[in-house]
Design an enzyme around this catalytic site. Sequence first.
Site, mmCIF file in Angstrom:
data_model
loop_
_atom_site.group_PDB
_atom_site.id
_atom_site.type_symbol
_atom_site.label_atom_id
_atom_site.label_comp_id
_atom_site.label_asym_id
_atom_site.label_seq_id
_atom_site.Cartn_x
_atom_site.Cartn_y
_atom_site.Cartn_z
ATOM 1 C CG ASP A 1 85.394 114.492 76.670
ATOM 2 O OD1 ASP A 1 84.228 114.926 75.759
ATOM 3 O OD2 ASP A 1 85.422 113.378 77.318
ATOM 4 C CG ASP B 1 81.228 115.105 72.842
ATOM 5 O OD1 ASP B 1 81.885 114.507 71.887
ATOM 6 O OD2 ASP B 1 80.739 114.361 73.619
ATOM 7 C CD GLU B 2 86.026 112.636 72.332
ATOM 8 O OE1 GLU B 2 86.911 112.429 73.145
ATOM 9 O OE2 GLU B 2 85.349 111.744 72.242
#
Length: 354
Positions: free
Chosen positions: A9, A103-104
Site C-alpha cells: 500500500d 496505489d495498492e
Amino acid sequence: MIRKIIHIDMDAFFASVEQREQPMLRGKPVAVGGGSNRGVIAAASYEARKYGIHSAMPTVTALARCPHLVLVKPNGHLYKEVSQQIQSIFFDYTEMVEPLSLDEAFLDVTFNHSSLGSATLIAREIKQRIHGETQLTASAGVSYNKFLAKVASDYQKPDGLFVIEPKDALEFLEKLKIEKFYGVGKVAAQRFHDLGIHDGADLKKVSRSSLVSWFGKAGDYYYNIVRGIDNHDVIPVRENKSIGAENTFETDLSDENEIRFRFLSVAERSWKRIERHRVAGKTLTLKVKFFDFEVISRSKTLDYFIDSKEAFLFESTAILSKELPFKKAVRLLGITLSNFKEENHSPIQSTINF
C-alpha cells in the site's frame, strides 16, 4: 500448503507523487482535489493528516482545519504512470498480482521468481526498490491470507513492514480494535460499539447466527476473519502490451557518461523482465523526463524480433545515443519492448521456502 501473501500500500500516494514532482511542497500540508469550496479532498499528505484532513472531506472543512493547506489539482495521467512503474516491480517477483487500485495490490509469492528466502525478505526488497526507483515510500503487510496481509500493511504506516505469522494470528486478532478490521467501515464499527463489541476478543464471543442476524451476509465474513479464515485467492489482472523498466533518480543527471551508465542499468533490468516473460518484440521505446518535467519518447520498430540480451542492449543504447547529448538535466530514464510475437509463452515460476 500455507500461502505467502503480501499487500503493498503506497503511503499517501497522490499527495506523495505531487510532493515528489514539486519539491517546494515537501514538508507542507498538501491535499489533492478540492478545487473549490464545494469540492472534496481526494488525498491528503501526512502533514495534512495531522490536522485531521482525509479523503472525501469537504474542501471547506479541510481549509477550516488548516488554512494554509495547499490544494493541488489531480493529475490522473501521472498517477497512473507511476502506478504502472510500481506494478512492474511487483511482476519481477510473481505473476500473481492483483491490483486493488492505483496505489495498492496483493501479491501471492507462494511460488515466485526470487531467490530470497522468505516472503518477508521479498516485501522488504520491494519496498526498497519502490523507494529507489520512484522516490516514494510504501507499507507492506505479510501473512498467509489476503485479509491478514491487508490488516498488516496498515498496522505500521507510513513506510512500515509488518508480518503476521500463522502462529501469532489469533492472538493478534483478539487484541485488534474492531475498526481496524479490514471490511469494517465507520457505520459497521459504530454498530459493533453499540453492541458492546470493541475488539477481536469481543467479536470472537459472538455466534455466527447472531452476526448474520445483525449484519446479514457480512456476518459470515466477520465470523471467519476474527478466526483468521480467508480463502480468497489473489486474482491476477494484467494485459502485457509492453514490458520494460524506468527509474526516477534522486539527483538529476547531467554528465553524459553517467547518463549512459545509469541507462544501461535500467536496460539490464528491463531485459530481465522481458526474459522472464519469454517474449520477443519489434518495437523499442525510450522515455526521458527532464528536470523541468518535460517528457520525450523515442520509438524504433525493427524488421526483426529482439530475442537476445545483446540485441536488446545494442538497439536500446543506439536509440539513447542518437538523442545525446541532452540540453537539460535528466530526471528519469526508461526503456520498453512491445509489438510482441503472438506465440509468446507464459513466464516460468520457481519455488522457494517460506
